[in-house]
Design a protein around this motif. Structure first.
Motif, PDB file in Angstrom:
ATOM      1  N   ARG A  99       0.826  -1.218   0.000  1.00 59.20           N
ATOM      2  CA  ARG A  99       0.000   0.000   0.000  1.00 59.20           C
ATOM      3  C   ARG A  99       0.858   1.265   0.000  1.00 59.20           C
ATOM      4  NH1 ARG A  99      -5.194  -1.087   0.058  1.00 59.20           N
ATOM      5  NH2 ARG A  99      -5.934  -3.045   0.894  1.00 59.20           N
ATOM      6  N   ARG A 100       1.956   1.268   0.768  1.00 61.53           N
ATOM      7  CA  ARG A 100       2.868   2.426   0.768  1.00 61.53           C
ATOM      8  C   ARG A 100       3.483   2.618  -0.614  1.00 61.53           C
ATOM      9  NH1 ARG A 100       4.537   0.463   5.851  1.00 61.53           N
ATOM     10  NH2 ARG A 100       6.436  -0.395   4.936  1.00 61.53           N
ATOM     11  N   ALA A 103       0.903   4.008  -2.976  1.00 66.00           N
ATOM     12  CA  ALA A 103       0.622   5.422  -2.655  1.00 66.00           C
ATOM     13  C   ALA A 103       1.726   6.325  -3.194  1.00 66.00           C
ATOM     14  CB  ALA A 103       0.479   5.577  -1.133  1.00 66.00           C
TER      15      ALA A 103
END
Length: 107
Positions: A99-100, A103
């Motif tokens: 997810r990081r 993003a």
């Protein structure tokens, strides 16, 4: 699901056989893996790949082949032969790393 271009060396295991490939794109649900190994739709596998040069952002997951892109009759001509893999299980740490990464790519 938005897909993000990616280039990461991957190790995978299916049928107790170790194989390698290159992740070409990634989303929260799966990857496209360029590989010379023939894997059929429905094949379950375990895979690991790093989303950083140093290998600190290691993704470990289980997945299943959902579609194939063989040399003859490629569905996605812009990619080398390989398979589309859907994640079926991802560790919590790997999910956070993924997810990081997404993003940072604007997804």
């Amino acid at each position: 699901e938005p897909r993000v271009p990616c280039t990461a060396k991957a190790r995978l295991q299916a049928f107790r056989v170790s194989m390698t490939g290159t992740v070409m794109d990634i989303s929260v649900r799966g990857i496209y893996l360029a590989t010379e190994f023939r894997l059929d739709v429905g094949t379950e596998l375990v895979l690991a790949f790093a989303l950083s040069e140093g290998g600190s952002d290691l993704i470990q997951a289980k997945g299943m082949v959902r579609w194939t892109n063989p040399e003859a009759g490629r569905r996605k001509r812009s990619y080398p032969p390989g398979v589309g893999i859907e994640f079926t299980a991802v560790t919590a740490e790997s999910q956070a790393i993924l997810r990081r990464y997404l993003a940072r790519q604007g997804v």
